[in-house]
Structures are given as structure tokens and as C-alpha cells.
Write an enzyme that holds these catalytic residues in place. Structure first.
Site, PDB file in Angstrom:
ATOM      1  N   ASP A 185     -45.650 -28.049  10.248  1.00  0.00           N
ATOM      2  CA  ASP A 185     -45.642 -27.080   9.158  1.00  0.00           C
ATOM      3  C   ASP A 185     -44.386 -27.322   8.325  1.00  0.00           C
ATOM      4  O   ASP A 185     -43.536 -28.119   8.700  1.00  0.00           O
ATOM      5  CB  ASP A 185     -45.663 -25.640   9.699  1.00  0.00           C
ATOM      6  CG  ASP A 185     -44.622 -25.417  10.782  1.00  0.00           C
ATOM      7  OD1 ASP A 185     -43.496 -25.927  10.651  1.00  0.00           O
ATOM      8  OD2 ASP A 185     -44.928 -24.720  11.763  1.00  0.00           O
TER       9      ASP A 185
ATOM     10  N   ASP B  70     -41.085 -25.616   6.382  1.00  0.00           N
ATOM     11  CA  ASP B  70     -40.236 -24.439   6.233  1.00  0.00           C
ATOM     12  C   ASP B  70     -39.309 -24.657   5.049  1.00  0.00           C
ATOM     13  O   ASP B  70     -38.804 -25.757   4.839  1.00  0.00           O
ATOM     14  CB  ASP B  70     -39.399 -24.238   7.501  1.00  0.00           C
ATOM     15  CG  ASP B  70     -40.284 -24.118   8.726  1.00  0.00           C
ATOM     16  OD1 ASP B  70     -41.003 -23.125   8.837  1.00  0.00           O
ATOM     17  OD2 ASP B  70     -40.268 -25.048   9.553  1.00  0.00           O
TER      18      ASP B  70
ATOM     19  N   ASP C 250     -30.465 -24.507  15.258  1.00  0.00           N
ATOM     20  CA  ASP C 250     -30.260 -24.852  16.657  1.00  0.00           C
ATOM     21  C   ASP C 250     -29.745 -26.280  16.876  1.00  0.00           C
ATOM     22  O   ASP C 250     -28.655 -26.492  17.382  1.00  0.00           O
ATOM     23  CB  ASP C 250     -31.523 -24.559  17.499  1.00  0.00           C
ATOM     24  CG  ASP C 250     -32.817 -25.054  16.861  1.00  0.00           C
ATOM     25  OD1 ASP C 250     -32.768 -25.734  15.827  1.00  0.00           O
ATOM     26  OD2 ASP C 250     -33.902 -24.757  17.419  1.00  0.00           O
TER      27      ASP C 250
END
Ligand code: ATP
Ligand code: MG
Length: 435
Positions: free
Chosen positions: A62, A64, A140
Site C-alpha cells: 500500500d 502511505d 520505527d
């Protein structure tokens, strides 16, 4: 490559000639979102997996987007958007089946008075907006903090992510212990990305997993459900399963199964789990549908099988014993992973169906074929036959039987003169696993 720096950050900028991302690899919907934000005067970047995977020559799952527009400003720009999220407010912009997630740059957690932390340092809620630099450092892994800026098509690397991409290394940004305490799910993400990308987890980040795994106990079961599905439907479920066990994380997700695996498990059952994961990985690679029900049915089968045998020794007959065993095992499992009832019900159906595959006489086979979860049950049965838990002959019998029935059906359904088709009595069969 130009460089800029602040106290903590060293920014590397790769201009459009220095990286391999072309707009053809980005979905049209993501481009639309990026261009509209840019045109309205906002900063708009692709970030996360969409940049990482394209740079690795893979198809992103996907796309982002990160921007300096606030969620309300994004909402105002896109009619097809809605704001979601409690922990972080995000805009979801929908284009048919595709959803583009747009997040406003976030400020650094530790500096932010609006960030709510739990006693042990976990981020509970924060909505403080920040600069792109701050946003990068809150992400992260270094390879997830790469930004593709639609304004000049450059790639911005705030955390030496390009270097780590080249070295196939997953490195956390900042101190692993602090980052895991803020959000223990990052340990599961480390495993998922390591399996998916075939990367190694940098040493200090890997070591810290052993010390912090127990923090997963505090994660709500609904969030663990989402993460577990991402792991097992990533197309690299077998590798991820092995890594979860290697890092002693598996027990925080599947406590009863972990106990079983550590106490003289049946070899064929171990083979069965692995074979089911191989099968799921193949299906993902072939773009075939996969179902959460199948994954849970496969992983929990050793426990259900064992418990059903016990119940049978207490004079409960085979199929009710499987049903009861299934209910008991799920009742415990949902305390850690919130499997929705519609999927646990299908998993129970798959289990209870298994003995019925041994019956190939009379009307029984046709009845079983008409079961709404037949295809998943049949796949499950044939995986059992691959590891010796049932026989190849029976699996083959059912394969042939389905083909024969399909042939009969297509004969029956041939248009007669006048174009009239006889009414179908059978319910449409679900495709394998998808049920
Ligand atoms: P994929 O979509 O392939 O699963 P992804 O990296 O895009 O991988 P997402 O869950 O879509 O992962 O998240 C998008 C980005 O948001 C990540 O790349 C990362 O930068 C950031 N992110 C997501 N979850 C976290 C987290 N728990 N902690 C910090 N940053 C996160
Ligand atoms: Mg993503």
C-alpha cells in the site's frame, strides 16, 4: 548526494537521477493525493513501505503519504476522505478499493507535552504535529523513514536508511529498548519485515527483543489480531513463524500452542503447521484469496486434535468432540488475539468437517461438497494427507469427485434450446481459504 545536518539528524538527499523510483511504480491514487497536496501548497511525500519496496524492486502493499497539512486540512481537500484513529489521527482517502493513508508529520514523542505515555513508557495518545525531520525520527526502522518528495522527486534519507537497504539490515531508529517500550508491536514488525524482505535484524535491536517480548502482554488483543494477520498473510508466513519462535515472541501470541510446542509435540503436527504455512505463502504469491480462518485453523489444530481425542475418550462422539474442543481452544486464544467470531466459526467448521472426508459412500460426499466452507476444509484435509495425518488416496478421491461434479454441473447448465437453464440448487461454493 547533498547533505544537511542538525544536532541529531544527518540528511542525505538523493535527487531524481540518484535513485530508481519512477512515478510509474506508484499507484495513480497515491500520485493524485501527492499532487493535490503539493498544488495546495503543502509538503507531500510518499513514505514507508511505498518508498522502501519500490527501491528494493518490489511491489508495495500500500502507499502511505506524509504531509504538513493537518488532518482537517487534508479532509477539506479530499471529499473521499475520512479521519480515523484514536492514538494518531490520520486521513484515509478512498479510491475504489484502494485506500491511501495520509498522516501529518508528527513531533518527537519525548519532547511533546501532548503525548500521553503509560507508566512503562508506552505511547497511548499523541497528536502533536511536527517537522518532517521529527516525523522521520519517530518512525520505527531506518528503511521505513525514507521520503519521496513529490515536489522535486528527490528521496530524503534522515536516518541512513539507504545504507541499511543496501546492507539488507533492519535497524531501529534510536535506542531499541526505548523504541520497544514505546510500542512493543515494533518487535512483531521487526520479525515481519525481516521475513518479508529477507533482511537481518541489527544486533542490538535483535538482542533487545528477548528482554522486551513480555511487553506484548499489554497490547490489546484487537491490535495483535491485526498484526498477526499481517504476519501470516505477508507471503512469508513460514519464515516469520520460525523467527517468532526464535525470538521467543510466539508464546505471547499463542500461549497454549507455545506450551504444546515445548512439550514433546507430535512430529507430524509440526510438519502440518509448516506445510499449512507453505501452502498459504504459495497462495499469497499466486494472488489467490487467503482467509484468517484457515491460518487459525491450521495453527490451533494440534491443540484441538489433542483435546478432541480426550473428549472422545469421555464418550463424546467425534464431530461434537471436535466442535467442543474448538470452542474451548478459541475461548482461551481470544484472550490474547481477538479473532472475530465469524472466522473462529469457520475454523471450527473446518475442524469438524475433517472426519467427514473419510466417508466416500452414498449421499454424504455430495452433502459435504455443498458445505459453505468445503474448499477450505478440503485444502486442510489435503495438507493433512501431505504430512501423513490422512491418506493421499482420500485427498485424490475428493479432487476427482469435485472435478466430476463440476463436469456434471456444466453439462446440466448448458443452455437448452430457448436459452432456459435449470435452476441451481447448490449454494455457490466459496473459493478455497476465502470462505
Ligand atoms: P507494509 O505496508 O508493507 O506493511 P509499511 O512500512 O508501509 O509496510 P505500515 O504499517 O503501512 O508499514 O506503516 C507505514 C509507515 O509508518 C512505516 O513504514 C513506518 O515508517 C511508520 N510506522 C508504522 N507503524 C509504526 C510503529 N509502530 N512505530 C513507528 N513507526 C511506524
Ligand atoms: Mg504501508
Amino acid at each position: 548526494m547533498s547533505q544537511g545536518s542538525s544536532e541529531q539528524i544527518e540528511l542525505n538527499v538523493l535527487d531524481r537521477s540518484e535513485h530508481s523510483i519512477s512515478r510509474q511504480q506508484i499507484s495513480e491514487s497515491a500520485l493524485k493525493v501527492l499532487y493535490r497536496l503539493d498544488k495546495a501548497g503543502y509538503r507531500a511525500c510518499l513514505v514507508g513501505g511505498g518508498v522502501r519496496d519500490v527501491l528494493l524492486g518490489k511491489q508495495p502493499k500500500d502507499f502511505d503519504v506524509a504531509t504538513d497539512a493537518t488532518p482537517d486540512e487534508v479532509r477539506a481537500l479530499f471529499k473521499n476522505s475520512r479521519l480515523i484513529g484514536r492514538r494518531f489521527r490520520l486521513a484515509h482517502i478512498r479510491f475504489g478499493r484502494e485506500v491511501i493513508e495520509v498522516a501529518t508529520f508528527r513531533s518527537l514523542a519525548a519532547d511533546s507535552s501532548k503525548t500521553e505515555l503509560s507508566k512503562d513508557g508506552r505511547i497511548l495518545r499523541d497528536n502533536t504535529f511536527g517537522s518532517i525531520e521529527e516525523d522521520a525520527l519517530r518512525r520505527d526502522f531506518t528503511i521505513n523513514a525514507l521520503y519521496y518528495d513529490i515536489h522535486d522527486f528527490s528521496v530524503l534519507d534522515y536516518a541512513q536508511g539507504i545504507e541499511d537497504l543496501k546492507n539488507s539490515t533492519l535497524k531501529l531508529i534510536g535506542d531499541p529498548a526505548v523504541r520497544y517500550k514505546e510500542d512493543p508491536v515494533r518487535m512483531l514488525r521487526a520479525v515481519r519485515f525481516a521475513a518479508k524482505l529477507d533482511f537481518s535484524i541489527e544486533q542490538s535491536a535483535a538482542r533487545a527483543i528477548y528482554d522486551h517480548g513480555r511487553l506484548l502482554r499489554d497490547i490489546p488483543p484487537a491490535r495483535l489480531y491485526d498484526e498477526v494477520l499481517k504476519i501470516f498473510h505477508s507471503g512469508h508466513a513460514l519464515r516469520a513463524y520460525q523467527l517468532l519462535r526464535h525470538f521467543d515472541l510466539f508464546g505471547y501470541l499463542f500461549p497454549a500452542l507455545e506450551k504444546y510446542l515445548n512439550s514433546d509435540p507430535s512430529e507430524v503436527m509440526l510438519d502440518f503447521i509448516e506445510q499449512a504455512l507453505v501452502n498459504t505463502d504459495e497462495r499469497v504469491r499466486q494472488d489467490k484469496p487467503v482467509s484468517p480462518a484457515f491460518i487459525f485453523a491450521a495453527l490451533l489444530w494440534p491443540l484441538v486434535h489433542q483435546r478432541a481425542i480426550q473428549l472422545q475418550s469421555e464418550q463424546i462422539s467425534t464431530i461434537p468432540a471436535l466442535h467442543n474442543a474448538g470452542s474451548e481452544i478459541f475461548q482461551r486464544q481470544v484472550q490474547t488475539i481477538a479473532v472475530p467470531r465469524r472466522f473462529s466459526q469457520i475454523a471450527k467448521n473446518i475442524w469438524a468437517m475433517q472426519p467427514r472426508f473419510s466417508n466416500t459412500r452414498g449421499k454424504q460426499p455430495l452433502r459435504l461438497l455443498n458445505h459453505p466452507n468445503f474448499r477450505a476444509g478440503y485444502d486442510f484435509f489435503c495438507i493433512q494427507s501431505m504430512v501423513g495425518l490422512s491418506t493421499h488416496q482420500l485427498c485424490q478421491w475428493w479432487t476427482r469427485f469435485q472435478q466430476e461434479q463440476q463436469q456434471n454441473e456444466s453439462k446440466d447448465n448448458k443452455p437448452r434450446r430457448g436459452g432456459h437453464r435449470p435452476r441451481r440448487h447448490r449454494r455457490p461454493r466459496n473459493r478455497s481459504q476465502a470462505s
